[in-house]
Every structure is written in structure tokens, then in C-alpha cells.
Design an enzyme around this catalytic site. Structure first.
Site, PDB file in Angstrom:
ATOM      1  N   ARG A  46      -0.431  -0.783  -4.158  1.00  0.00           N
ATOM      2  CA  ARG A  46      -1.740  -0.139  -4.247  1.00  0.00           C
ATOM      3  C   ARG A  46      -1.828   0.638  -5.560  1.00  0.00           C
ATOM      4  NH1 ARG A  46      -4.412   0.700   1.596  1.00  0.00           N
ATOM      5  NH2 ARG A  46      -4.647  -1.534   1.885  1.00  0.00           N
TER       6      ARG A  46
ATOM      7  N   GLN B  17      -5.951  -3.826  -7.519  1.00  0.00           N
ATOM      8  CA  GLN B  17      -6.995  -3.678  -6.503  1.00  0.00           C
ATOM      9  C   GLN B  17      -7.725  -4.983  -6.216  1.00  0.00           C
ATOM     10  OE1 GLN B  17      -9.492  -0.471  -7.873  1.00  0.00           O
ATOM     11  NE2 GLN B  17      -8.236   1.098  -6.895  1.00  0.00           N
TER      12      GLN B  17
ATOM     13  N   ASP C  48      -5.833  -7.294  -3.679  1.00  0.00           N
ATOM     14  CA  ASP C  48      -5.396  -6.668  -2.430  1.00  0.00           C
ATOM     15  C   ASP C  48      -6.098  -7.281  -1.211  1.00  0.00           C
ATOM     16  OD1 ASP C  48      -4.634  -5.017  -0.373  1.00  0.00           O
ATOM     17  OD2 ASP C  48      -5.092  -3.140  -1.404  1.00  0.00           O
TER      18      ASP C  48
ATOM     19  N   SER D  27      -7.077  -4.815   1.754  1.00  0.00           N
ATOM     20  CA  SER D  27      -8.317  -4.065   1.569  1.00  0.00           C
ATOM     21  C   SER D  27      -9.540  -4.942   1.801  1.00  0.00           C
ATOM     22  CB  SER D  27      -8.366  -3.451   0.167  1.00  0.00           C
ATOM     23  OG  SER D  27      -7.416  -2.417   0.036  1.00  0.00           O
TER      24      SER D  27
ATOM     25  N   TYR E  55      -0.725   4.826   2.031  1.00  0.00           N
ATOM     26  CA  TYR E  55      -0.623   4.476   3.443  1.00  0.00           C
ATOM     27  C   TYR E  55      -0.275   5.718   4.261  1.00  0.00           C
ATOM     28  CZ  TYR E  55      -0.523  -0.432   2.057  1.00  0.00           C
ATOM     29  OH  TYR E  55      -0.833  -1.651   1.542  1.00  0.00           O
TER      30      TYR E  55
END
Length: 374
Positions: free
Chosen positions: A121, A126, A129, A132, A229
Site C-alpha cells: 500500500r 495504488q 491494488d 482496494s 491495515y
């Protein structure tokens, strides 16, 4: 480079790891793309659409033959990879903490397993990911599914026959899925509140117009682990949180739970006694049901009724929005491989930061540090 995509074979999996958009982009990099016939049908992508984009359509055996890279939503079993080149990359979700035998099998077969769940992360990753992108859709779908089971309307309605009160919705866990759940419930007109073990989420909750519910009387506890997290909390915090939630949850009509801890069973957030305190007709959606569940008594892909409260949870929530989920997943995969594409070599060359994070197996061995630490 030959990139192969097989039809997903996991039960209930309707997503696909490639779309006509990403077929064109991979071909633009100089790769060839082979897709098993029918792979995209569950996501409303026809074979003709993939063929028109430039993909080669064929049987599973023809598709995988001489593949350099295999893309998947869920990692294919070893048998289906027969015919791929030795040392071929397989980029997919592996659920490696729970699927140690699969990871070992990949190592033994000599494939390089790239676990998309292990994407770090960090800012530059991004767009790669998958957790997400899929969680965002799952949070949205969770609220719609809960609204569908709820026997009343979400928004306040003023009618000639009287006023319908707005539903009260409580979101537990404010990660990507939780934030989308808050936003969706607000758009539907509910009164929304939310909680999380990470104090940094308070402002995020407020920015979406929801009420933050936090433990105030236990100082010095912060539930944010590495990479943003959540981590497991102390017994003192868990007790204080349980007391706060018990008082709040009894007043709610809809509860959405989203809490997950990587590598561990989902934390239990709602007990049977707390369910019993809720009003008959209330609905709980457990987004973590596939990892053991946040809610006592929840069951994947079933509507369980306890104390007059309906408990809902899907084993693959994002898969219920297969077309959009596939489009985002496929872009994540393309963004990942294209970021490291070496034009001279005609293939992707991973760097240490991201490569070492996602690589599970290489050279016949399990090489990932996170797995070694388990």
C-alpha cells in the site's frame, strides 16, 4: 510475450482477468493475448468482443500452451497450467495465508506466483491494488443487498399518509469497503454512523457526513498496522469497544461489518447477544463472512435469521458486480505489468520493492517473507 487468461473455475466466480480494453493495451506493448473461449461471459464480455480487440480465442489447452504470463482473478490450479512455459508468471489472487498447499504446489511446479493481494500500500502501487478496487465495489453492494432484505425504506419520506422515518445504518470498519458503504447508505438517505479501531478514520467518517462512534475512555491504543491495515486490539480495548457497540447497535436498523486482518480469521464484532438486542426486521451484512465472519452465526451465501434479525453475507461480494469488478481487476493487472514493462526485453522486469512484496514462489521455492513469518 504470450499472455494467457483461462476461464475462472472457482465455484460462483463470474469475474474475468481481462477485458477488450486491456487486450488492446497489452497488444500495444508488443504482447500476444490468448483467452479461453467463454471466459468473459459471466462478466458480460463476449468472445467476439475479445477477438475484435485482438485476442486469440480457443480451448483451455490451446490458450495456456507456451504462455509466459497467466492472468487470473483466482489462481488457477496447477493441473490447468500444463503446457505453460517453465517458470511462467501467474498473477492472480492466491489467498496465500489460507492456501499454503496451493503455494507449495506452484513452487514445486516451478511457476512464479505473483499474489495481487500482497501489493504494497504505497502511492505508486495504488492503481495496481486489487483489494482496494474490489472492496470498493463490495462496500457498495453490501448496502444494496442489505436494503433489499430490509422491509422498510432507507430515506425519510413525508407523505399525505404520514412520515416514514429514515433508516439508521451503522458501518463497522472504515477501510475502502466501509467508506464506500457509508457513502452509499448516505446516498440512499439513511442516518449513518461508523466506527473503526484506527483513530485516523474519524475525519474520514465525518467527511462523508456520518457520525463517528469511538471508544474515548481507553487511552493510548491505536489499531493501525503496517500499510494502513488494522491490527488486533488489546483485551482492554476490545472490552470497551464491545460495551460501546452494544449500546449503539441496539438502536440500528442496518449494520454493515467490514473488518479483516490479513493472515488471520476475521475478528468477531457482533455476538449473538448483541443481535438479540436489535429490533426485529433489522439487517446485518457481514462482508467478512468468507474469512470466518464478523458476526456470530453468519453463513456465506445464505440469509440467516436470528432473533428476528436477518444476517446476510456473500462469499464473493464483488463478484455480484462482475462486469465492473472485472473491468477494475483487469486494469489493476495491466497497470501492474505495464509499469515494469521493459521495451528492449519485450517483457516486464519487476523491481525489488513491489516484486519482492508480491512474489510468492521462484526457482522452485517459496520466497515470500510474509509467508515465512507465519
Amino acid at each position: 510475450m504470450r499472455i494467457a487468461v483461462l476461464k475462472e473455475r472457482a465455484a460462483g466466480e463470474s469475474r474475468v482477468a481481462i477485458t477488450p480494453e486491456t487486450v488492446k493495451k497489452f497488444i500495444g506493448l508488443g504482447a500476444s493475448v490468448a483467452v479461453e473461449g467463454g471466459a468473459g461471459l459471466g462478466a458480460a464480455i463476449t468472445d467476439d468482443a475479445l477477438r475484435e480487440a485482438g485476442a486469440e480465442l480457443g480451448s483451455a489447452a490451446a490458450t495456456i500452451k507456451d504462455a509466459d504470463i497467466v492472468l487470473g482473478v483466482q489462481a488457477p490450479d496447477i493441473a490447468s497450467l500444463a503446457g505453460a512455459k517453465p517458470g511462467a508468471w501467474v498473477a492472480a489472487t492466491f489467498d496465500p495465508f489460507r492456501n499454503a498447499a496451493l503455494v507449495d504446489a506452484y513452487a514445486k511446479a516451478g511457476f512464479e506466483a505473483l499474489s495481487m493481494e500482497f501489493m504494497p500500500r504505497i502511492t505508486r502501487a495504488q492503481s495496481m491494488d486489487v483489494l482496494s478496487s474490489q472492496s470498493n465495489l463490495a462496500g457498495y453492494k453490501a448496502v444494496l443487498a442489505a436494503a433489499n432484505e430490509y422491509g422498510r425504506a432507507f430515506p425519510m419520506m413525508m407523505t399525505a399518509a404520514g412520515t416514514v422515518q429514515a433508516a439508521k445504518c451503522f458501518v463497522m470498519g472504515v477501510g475502502v469497503a466501509g467508506l464506500q458503504a457509508i457513502a452509499t447508505a448516505k446516498r440512499l438517505g439513511a442516518q449513518v454512523s461508523a466506527t473503526d479501531v484506527r483513530s485516523a478514520t474519524r475525519e474520514q467518517i465525518q467527511s462523508l457526513g456520518a457520525k463517528p462512534i469511538f471508544v474515548e475512555n481507553v487511552a493510548g491504543i491505536e489499531g493501525e498496522g503496517s500499510g494502513g491495515y488494522a491490527t488486533e486490539m488489546s483485551e482492554e480495548y476490545q472490552k470497551a469497544q464491545a460495551e460501546l457497540v452494544s449500546g449503539h447497535i441496539a438502536k440500528q436498523d442496518i449494520v454493515i461489518t467490514t473488518a479483516l486482518i490479513p493472515g488471520r480469521p476475521a475478528p468477531r464484532l457482533i455476538s449473538d447477544a448483541q443481535i438479540a438486542s436489535m429490533k426485529p426486521g433489522s439487517v446485518i451484512f457481514d462482508l467478512a463472512v468468507a474469512q470466518g465472519g464478523n458476526v456470530e452465526g453468519s453463513a456465506a451465501d445464505q440469509v440467516v435469521e436470528k432473533h428476528g434479525v436477518k444476517i446476510v453475507g456473500y462469499s464473493n461480494t464483488a463478484g455480484h458486480l462482475a462486469a465492473d469488478a472485472s473491468a477494475l481487476f483487469a486494469r489493476n493487472l495491466f497497470n501492474f505489468l505495464s509499469a515494469f514493462w521493459d521495451k528492449e526485453a519485450g517483457k516486464p522486469v519487476l523491481d525489488e520493492e513491489i516484486g519482492n512484496a508480491v512474489r510468492l514462489t521462484q526457482g522452485g521455492k517459496v520466497v515470500n517473507e510474509r509467508l515465512a513469518a507465519q
